[in-house]
Design an enzyme around this catalytic site. Structure first.
Site, mmCIF file in Angstrom:
data_model
loop_
_atom_site.group_PDB
_atom_site.id
_atom_site.type_symbol
_atom_site.label_atom_id
_atom_site.label_comp_id
_atom_site.label_asym_id
_atom_site.label_seq_id
_atom_site.Cartn_x
_atom_site.Cartn_y
_atom_site.Cartn_z
ATOM 1 N N LYS A 70 -14.935 3.728 6.499
ATOM 2 C CA LYS A 70 -13.680 3.816 7.250
ATOM 3 C C LYS A 70 -13.813 4.985 8.225
ATOM 4 C CE LYS A 70 -10.030 2.049 5.722
ATOM 5 N NZ LYS A 70 -8.687 1.820 5.229
ATOM 6 N N GLU A 117 -13.790 5.283 0.670
ATOM 7 C CA GLU A 117 -14.590 4.291 1.401
ATOM 8 C C GLU A 117 -15.246 4.953 2.614
ATOM 9 O OE1 GLU A 117 -12.446 0.306 1.662
ATOM 10 O OE2 GLU A 117 -10.922 1.546 0.715
ATOM 11 N N GLU A 167 -8.855 9.004 6.239
ATOM 12 C CA GLU A 167 -8.971 7.565 5.927
ATOM 13 C C GLU A 167 -10.051 7.266 4.903
ATOM 14 O OE1 GLU A 167 -8.080 4.300 7.962
ATOM 15 O OE2 GLU A 167 -7.513 5.207 9.869
ATOM 16 N N GLU A 203 0.854 -1.200 0.000
ATOM 17 C CA GLU A 203 0.000 0.000 0.000
ATOM 18 C C GLU A 203 0.879 1.235 0.000
ATOM 19 O OE1 GLU A 203 -2.774 0.206 3.352
ATOM 20 O OE2 GLU A 203 -3.075 -1.957 3.223
#
Ligand SMILES: *[C@@H]1O[C@H](CO)[C@@H](O)[C@H](O)[C@H]1NC(C)=O
Length: 345
Positions: free
Chosen positions: A322, A319, A327, A267
């Site tokens: 999250k 997302e 984040e 990542e």
């Protein structure tokens, strides 16, 4: 053709082949070497078949999913040009560490049903559980799964994903050393992976380092924007924080006697919102664009100049399940309309 011209021509040809791969739809793309993380922590995400079409349209041939999600794996059937890294859910780790029977049944349920028509290339055991209370479960689970795929002669590589929090000392890179807990939990895993030169997957986020100290770390250095050496470390000069973080980990492994173990960047990325001026679409585009260039260039880091960077950007979508803030904003695409948040490809 004159010999030297011919050599030059072949050299250019090989550069072109190196930079541009043809994807299945036949158009030229530089992205085929780049991986994308495909996270699913959102309640507004598009159906997996649409996402696979998106990957194909931008030439992505490597993806990482965080658990063996049946919907995603079913949608991937028949798309063997996409290499898939599949994570073991952290909550399954204890069972997998405890015995081969659990490993066999996990594999039979989560991997075996897809092998005929999904190109599963890696299984990752534990996402950033080393260092931590579940850390000791990683090695036995990696060992059992490795034995299983070997006994079935499958071309699947088993490894784990670790965070930079394994580093105690980290500046300059050559002083890199693991923490005491990391030495206890990670070093045995690294030794095991070394036996077969299996890459360790490492999450590397210059954003996190920068956000923790934006006064002393220059933005251009953090987003790989400048070519000038900012950190001189003995004979090695660093113009960007990504290379410095990568090499710090490599140095720390070396101090444990683990030399030249391949590292895959499982990542990296930069949020496009959530932390004021530090997180804009422009900055995120620059960081991720420079990471893509790094991968495509085939160049390594100052410590490992001859090893091309292999890695996955985090993440495909923003997302919304999250934690709030940055984040939720690492995505390249808006999940609702699948439009890019900034131009990268
Ligand atoms: C499976 O994925 C890997 C990694 O992306 C790739 O090298 C390989 O060619 C793929 N296999 C097939 C059958 O396309």
């Amino acid at each position: 053709m004159h010999y030297s011209h011919k050599k030059l021509f072949l050299f250019f040809l090989s550069c072109i082949v190196l930079i541009f791969n043809y994807n299945s739809s036949g158009f030229v793309t530089a992205t085929s070497q780049l991986g994308l993380n495909y996270g699913l922590l959102g309640d507004n995400l598009p159906p997996p078949s649409d996402v696979i079409n998106l990957f194909k349209s931008i030439g992505i041939t490597k993806i990482r999913i965080f658990d063996p999600n049946t919907e995603v794996l079913n949608a991937l059937r028949g798309h063997k040009d996409i290499g898939v890294t599949v994570g073991v859910k952290d909550q399954d780790l204890a069972a997998l560490a405890a015995g081969e029977e659990a490993v066999n049944s996990w594999f039979a349920t989560n991997i075996e049903p897809y092998l005929a028509d999904v190109n599963i290339t890696f299984i990752t055991v534990g996402n950033e559980v080393i260092p931590g209370p579940m850390g000791p479960q990683v090695l036995p689970a990696v060992q059992s799964l490795t034995n299983l795929v070997k006994s079935k002669s499958l071309p699947i590589t088993v490894t784990t994903v670790v965070a930079m929090s394994n580093l105690g000392q980290s500046y300059p890179p050559s002083t890199g050393m693991f923490t005491a807990q990391a030495r206890e939990q990670l070093t045995p895993v690294l030794n095991f992976l070394s036996q077969t030169s299996t890459p360790i997957f490492v999450n590397i986020y210059p954003y996190l380092a920068y956000a923790s100290d934006p006064v002393n770390i220059h933005l251009d250095y953090a987003i790989s924007k400048s070519e000038a050496v900012v950190v001189q470390d003995g004979p090695l000069g660093y113009s960007n924080l990504f290379d410095a973080m990568f090499d710090t980990f490599a140095w720390a492994m070396e101090k444990e006697g683990v030399k030249d173990l391949p590292m895959v960047v499982s990542e990296t990325g930069w949020p496009s919102a959530g932390n004021g001026d530090l997180t804009t679409p422009d900055i995120a585009a620059t960081y991720n664009g420079n990471f893509l260039q790094h991968v495509v260039s085939g160049k390594g880091t100052p410590k490992r100049p001859n090893s091309a960077i292999q890695g996955f950007i985090f993440a495909t979508f923003n997302e919304n399940q999250k934690p709030a803030g940055t984040e939720q904003n690492f995505g390249l695409y808006n999940p609702v309309d699948m439009k890019p948040i900034y131009k990268l490809f």
